[in-house]
Scaffold this active site. Structure first.
Site, PDB file in Angstrom:
ATOM      1  N   ASP A  56      37.045 -66.090 -58.780  1.00  0.00           N
ATOM      2  CA  ASP A  56      36.002 -65.529 -59.615  1.00  0.00           C
ATOM      3  C   ASP A  56      36.400 -65.842 -61.060  1.00  0.00           C
ATOM      4  O   ASP A  56      37.540 -66.181 -61.318  1.00  0.00           O
ATOM      5  CB  ASP A  56      36.003 -64.012 -59.354  1.00  0.00           C
ATOM      6  N   THR A  58      35.089 -63.929 -64.306  1.00  0.00           N
ATOM      7  CA  THR A  58      35.187 -62.766 -65.189  1.00  0.00           C
ATOM      8  C   THR A  58      36.283 -61.815 -64.724  1.00  0.00           C
ATOM      9  O   THR A  58      36.198 -61.295 -63.623  1.00  0.00           O
ATOM     10  CB  THR A  58      33.862 -62.012 -65.199  1.00  0.00           C
ATOM     11  N   LYS A  81      16.908 -70.571 -75.188  1.00  0.00           N
ATOM     12  CA  LYS A  81      18.328 -70.735 -75.555  1.00  0.00           C
ATOM     13  C   LYS A  81      18.585 -70.519 -77.052  1.00  0.00           C
ATOM     14  O   LYS A  81      19.488 -71.111 -77.624  1.00  0.00           O
ATOM     15  CB  LYS A  81      18.846 -72.128 -75.167  1.00  0.00           C
ATOM     16  N   LYS A 136      19.863 -68.785 -84.590  1.00  0.00           N
ATOM     17  CA  LYS A 136      21.073 -69.347 -83.987  1.00  0.00           C
ATOM     18  C   LYS A 136      20.773 -69.663 -82.532  1.00  0.00           C
ATOM     19  O   LYS A 136      19.953 -68.996 -81.883  1.00  0.00           O
ATOM     20  CB  LYS A 136      22.255 -68.391 -84.127  1.00  0.00           C
ATOM     21  N   THR A 149      31.102 -67.823 -59.870  1.00  0.00           N
ATOM     22  CA  THR A 149      30.925 -66.741 -60.828  1.00  0.00           C
ATOM     23  C   THR A 149      29.460 -66.342 -60.929  1.00  0.00           C
ATOM     24  O   THR A 149      28.577 -67.150 -60.674  1.00  0.00           O
ATOM     25  CB  THR A 149      31.456 -67.147 -62.226  1.00  0.00           C
ATOM     26  N   ASP A 158      28.269 -65.478 -63.714  1.00  0.00           N
ATOM     27  CA  ASP A 158      27.933 -65.659 -65.128  1.00  0.00           C
ATOM     28  C   ASP A 158      27.087 -66.906 -65.386  1.00  0.00           C
ATOM     29  O   ASP A 158      26.837 -67.696 -64.486  1.00  0.00           O
ATOM     30  CB  ASP A 158      29.225 -65.719 -65.948  1.00  0.00           C
ATOM     31  N   ARG A 175      26.037 -68.270 -61.599  1.00  0.00           N
ATOM     32  CA  ARG A 175      24.933 -67.394 -61.178  1.00  0.00           C
ATOM     33  C   ARG A 175      24.914 -67.202 -59.666  1.00  0.00           C
ATOM     34  O   ARG A 175      23.893 -67.365 -59.027  1.00  0.00           O
ATOM     35  CB  ARG A 175      23.581 -67.939 -61.653  1.00  0.00           C
ATOM     36  N   ASP A 234      38.287 -59.881 -58.803  1.00  0.00           N
ATOM     37  CA  ASP A 234      38.713 -58.560 -59.275  1.00  0.00           C
ATOM     38  C   ASP A 234      37.605 -57.532 -59.229  1.00  0.00           C
ATOM     39  O   ASP A 234      37.844 -56.363 -59.431  1.00  0.00           O
ATOM     40  CB  ASP A 234      39.213 -58.666 -60.712  1.00  0.00           C
ATOM     41  N   ASN A 266      31.775 -57.292 -56.963  1.00  0.00           N
ATOM     42  CA  ASN A 266      30.938 -58.404 -56.504  1.00  0.00           C
ATOM     43  C   ASN A 266      31.753 -59.487 -55.789  1.00  0.00           C
ATOM     44  O   ASN A 266      31.192 -60.434 -55.252  1.00  0.00           O
ATOM     45  CB  ASN A 266      30.194 -59.018 -57.694  1.00  0.00           C
TER      46      ASN A 266
END
Length: 976
Positions: free
Chosen positions: A320, A322, A478, A497, A606, A608, A688, A714, A717
């Site tokens: 994983d 994160t 984005k 930004k 992940t 993320d 994702r 950790d 999930n």
């Protein structure tokens, strides 16, 4: 437990054997010869399983007895998390874990919303905004919730953590109030409240929780090693049947031959070693103890002591991101202005630039300095830095919140913008990192609400800005934008930004953006491009009119709105690039390097975002500098997947980055082709990923490659992936212990994984291989002697050794030295860590294979026949001497063979050898019914035993020496 034990082929076989002894015709000697070993084996296993079961129970109890506050008619009462029921009103404090799936009723926050940290649920680092039900938030106090009559209608429990459908109805108001509920009104279990105190009504508990439905049921893991050993015992069983049939055939099937077959089966039953299981099980306990006691990897816990050998032959490591590879803490690393870049070491220069701007001319408002009407004067360095920092301090979605810190209360802190009480809240940790950085260089964000922002200069002056428009960040665009008016000068500025891909087409032409973005991305930094555009009052009014118009349109609203915003996004002035990095855990890079050299392929799964995942992969050197990265385009149907797979097939030695949705499409239509390509990649990153998807990838890898997988994670999930893998390793994070409790092994830091596999995994596997083959050799020797004995005496089904000798042989006389093989190691642990290539050798499964098994079988047959024939040639007049000579030679041969197998001596091994020998000599006194004590003391006995033992062992010592000399194994080259 009993079912799992008798599921193994040979335990069942021994049970049948022991039962057959109750039949008089089949009895061979005393009952205890068969029942005692079986009872011992089962007792050891049952005790070990019971200990693990109790430990598990204690851990669950600890989690279930966390205390929460519950609202009742009698006021708030404390309640254990295991006693929370559907319909309870539970109060959850800031930084507390949500105990059950709830509907969000009210919050203590003034802005009427709260942030959730969900990284334990879906692996995403961004905080989520949640909104309470409006009619309950409006109630004056929390206790009023008990006065109203209302109900929640919710969908049935399902697996989808990102969606929810329900309604909230208040009946006692007139007319009744109906509110629709969506994911925004939910607080799922195992998320953490990041702001304020919330009250929720419990909706789902126990098995119906979203987080629980996303974890698969743990399968009881049986190691590959155990399956291989099981396979060898089946071969031995085949040999046993063949030998028995041959014996009966040589008797020409005379008389009641079927009874003879059974008697022979019993007689040769030693071919299958009953002590094998117990030795291996005790071995596993020793390995687990060694792992726990290793001071180099403190805090490591072995939760499942049945599979330590698996650690020695992992081919795929799924990790994983994160919290496992990264610390989930964003740090501002670089500010780049085109001509000059500031790193962490030169931030004080930025600070002095900012300071100089605000201390030189207090009378001249800083905003006017930039642009004189006709000529764009080349700005001085200070003002360029200042413009960039100001843009970063204004263009974001961060809210500063003040909390009482014991000295000053909340209202006081808010009035004076007290530094010590301020906390930044935002959905993305990147944004917080940027704002914290502007604070460190002197421009502090001190206040923000829906319509205004306050900044504080290094001199303590407060700058007020009005927010005119805000364009939030979306995954499609984005980028995010904000239009502010400086209250002191009335200037209107549009700041923006976003990711370099989209911003490159928006800013004015320049020659450095693309190159510098590339450089920063290669270092694993997340790059954001910051730009600005000054607007006149007329330009803004014109824009606003069109914007409002577009927002009112019914058809293609989002398209029209986007078009209007794009009319502003042209020829913007490029201010700077910012680089933010997610801090890696300590020593992630060397650990991944070690694993790569050991022939283990690392996949990162992940929840993320794609950009974050790619940055981390580069930063952690999961993808080396020289490798290309192929980012798999988003595919939605079969045709697109086919094209994209073909494009990927043409690339060589290239890391793959793919999103969960594309992965699902590929696996649906082209599962085989996709897995084949992915398995050839040096590294794979899936972003994702849903929790169940992680488990699915593990399962596919196991099915497609047949290799062993290890999963590291950790968060909650990662639980299903950890339980699905052959070896699950949990990292104890800051975030709770779900993963480390569900795992087979729990470590405190990712870097400990290297040692766990390279040293402990390798040793456990090699030791178990040596141990199992030795135990097989031990029992084959005595069976060969029985066979020789029977065939010499006209195929009589008479046992060579009676009762206690048989039991003693496999327990007290040889147990300790053979078992001491679990302390053996071929190289020092430092060497094993230094040369991970040694681990690669194990992946082929060499230590225990049909080849090594066959060699040991031949050795056993050779030694057994030498001892038996030797004893028969040299025996005198009485049969009793044969037993004495052959048995003594057998014991000595076994002890010498252990000494031959050992690679590194340990003091316990020497103790074990001497202990066994003395046990045997001492027990001769009691065994006078089998062995003539007066004969043993004679010289003739001693020389006969010595000769037989030498003939059986010397050739093997010579062979070992020659082999060491002419084809040494790889590890011996390192130790010499």
């Amino acid at each position: 437990v009993l079912f799992n034990q008798f599921k193994y082929f040979f335990n069942l076989y021994f049970l049948l054997l022991a039962c057959s002894q109750f039949v008089v015709e089949m009895r061979l000697g005393a009952l205890y010869t068969y029942w005692v070993p079986l009872g011992f084996v089962l007792a050891v296993t049952v005790i070990r399983e019971a200990a693990e079961e109790i430990r598990c129970y204690m851990r669950d109890k600890e989690v279930n007895s966390q205390i929460y506050s519950k609202l009742t008619a009698r006021g708030t009462v404390k309640v254990k998390s295991s006693n929370i029921q559907v319909g309870d009103l539970i109060i959850v404090e800031k930084n507390q874990r949500v105990p059950a799936d709830m509907i969000f009723l009210r919050t203590s926050e003034k802005n009427g919303s709260c942030f959730l940290r969900t990284d334990q649920l879906d692996g995403e680092t961004d905080w989520k905004l949640r909104l309470p039900v409006t009619c309950t938030q409006r109630l004056p106090t929390a206790s009023d919730l008990l006065q109203i009559r209302s109900y929640v209608y919710a969908e049935e429990p399902n697996i989808d953590i990102h969606n929810f459908v329900g309604t909230f109805t208040r009946e006692d108001s007139d007319p009744p109030v109906n509110e629709s509920l969506s994911i925004e009104n939910t607080l799922w279990a195992s998320t953490v409240i990041a702001s304020g105190t919330v009250v929720g009504v419990v909706l789902y508990t126990g098995r119906e929780l979203r987080s629980v439905m996303n974890t698969s049921n743990p399968r009881s893991k049986i190691g590959l090693f155990d399956l291989e050993v099981n396979c060898l015992t089946k071969i031995l069983f085949g040999a046993l049947v063949v030998v028995s049939l041959v014996m009966v055939a040589l008797q020409h099937f005379a008389g009641r031959w079927y009874l003879q077959i059974i008697r022979f089966l019993l007689l040769f039953s030693n071919i299958i070693p009953i002590s094998l299981r117990v030795n291996l099980d005790m071995g596993k306990i020793v390995y687990s103890w060694v792992i726990r006691r290793d001071s180099k990897i403190p805090g490591t816990v072995v939760r499942s002591s049945t599979i330590p050998e698996q650690l020695g032959r992992i081919s795929y490591l799924l990790t994983d991101k994160t919290g496992t590879l990264t610390q989930n803490e964003m740090v501002f690393k670089r500010l780049h202005l085109g001509t000059v870049a500031y790193g962490l070491d030169s931030m004080d220069e930025v600070q002095s630039h900012i300071f100089s701007i605000y201390t030189q001319q207090p009378q001249d408002p800083p905003a006017l300095k930039g642009v004189t009407l006709a000529t764009k004067v080349r700005k001085t360095m200070s003002s360029r830095v200042h413009e960039a920092v100001k843009a970063i301090a204004l263009c974001h979605n961060v809210t500063p919140v003040y909390e009482s810190n014991g000295v000053t209360d909340q209202a006081e802190a808010e009035r004076h913008y007290e530094d010590s009480c301020r906390v930044y809240q935002a959905s993305s940790p990147d944004e917080v990192a940027l704002v914290q950085w502007t604070e460190s260089v002197g421009l502090t964000l001190v206040g923000r609400d829906q319509s205004s922002v306050q900044l504080r200069t290094p001199g303590g002056q407060i700058l007020n800005f009005t927010i005119l428009q805000i364009f939030p960040f979306t995954y499609e665009s984005k980028r995010m934008g904000i239009i502010v008016r400086d209250e002191s000068t009335g200037e209107i500025t549009f700041y923006m930004k976003g990711a370099d891909v989209v911003m490159a087409g928006i800013v004015q032409y320049n020659d450095w953006l693309e190159e510098e973005c590339g450089n920063m991305a290669r270092e694993g930094l997340r790059v954001l491009v910051v730009a600005k555009k000054s607007l006149t009052e007329e330009q803004y009014q014109d824009f606003e009119a069109r914007y409002v118009q577009a927002k009112l349109s019914v058809h293609d609203r989002s398209l029209k709105v986007a078009t209007v915003i794009e009319s502003l996004e042209m020829e913007m002035e490029l201010l700077c690039l910012t680089g933010v990095e997610d801090q890696l855990q300590t020593d992630v890079r060397p650990t991944l390097e070690t694993l790569r050299n050991a022939g283990i392929k690392v996949w990162m799964l992940t929840g993320d975002k794609l950009e974050t995942a790619t940055c981390t992969a580069k930063n952690a050197h999961l993808v080396t500098r020289t490798q290309d990265i192929h980012i798999f385009r988003l595919v939605t149907n079969r045709g697109e997947a086919h094209l994209e797979l073909n494009a990927f097939r043409r690339k060589h030695d290239c890391a793959l980055v793919i999103s969960g949705d594309s992965l699902e499409v590929c696996l649906k239509y082209y599962e085989y082709e996709f897995m084949e390509l992915a398995c050839q990649c040096p590294a794979v990153v899936c972003c994702r990923c849903a929790p169940t998807q992680k488990a699915q990838i593990v399962r596919l890898l196991q099915e497609r490659t047949g290799k062993l997988t290890c999963a590291v994670g950790d968060g909650g999930n990662d639980v299903s992936m950890i339980q699905e893998a052959d070896c699950g390793v949990g990292v104890e994070g800051k975030e709770g212990k779900q993963a480390s409790l569900a795992a087979d092994f729990s470590i405190t830091q990712f870097k400990h994984l290297g040692r766990l596999l390279m040293v402990h995994g390798r040793n456990s596997y090699k030791r178990s291989a040596a141990l199992s083959q030795f135990v097989i050799h031990r029992s084959l020797c005595i069976s060969t002697m029985q066979a020789v004995f029977s065939s010499v005496f006209y195929f009589a089904s008479v046992p060579l050794y009676q009762g206690f000798l048989i039991i003693g042989y496999s327990t007290i006389y040889t147990m300790f030295p053979v078992f001491s093989l679990v302390l053996d190691k071929d190289v020092k642990s430092e060497v094993a860590m230094l040369y991970p290539e040694l681990y690669k050798d194990l992946l082929k499964g060499r230590p225990l294979s049909y080849k090594t098994f066959l060699i040991w079988v031949l050795i056993s047959i050779y030694q057994g026949s030498i001892i038996m024939y030797g004893a028969l040639l040299l025996f005198e007049s009485e049969f009793v001497h044969i037993v004495a000579i052959s048995f003594t030679s057998l014991i000595l041969t076994e002890l010498l063979m252990v000494a031959l197998t050992i690679q590194t001596w340990h003091w316990l091994m020497i103790v074990a050898e001497l202990l066994s020998l003395s046990c045997y000599i001492a027990s001769l006194v009691f065994l006078h019914e089998f062995i003539d004590v007066y004969f043993i003391a004679t010289l003739s006995f001693l020389w006969k035993v010595t000769v037989i033992t030498l003939v059986s062992c010397l050739p093997l010592y010579v062979l070992k020496y020659l082999r060491r000399r002419f084809s040494p194994p790889s590890y011996s080259k390192l130790t010499s």
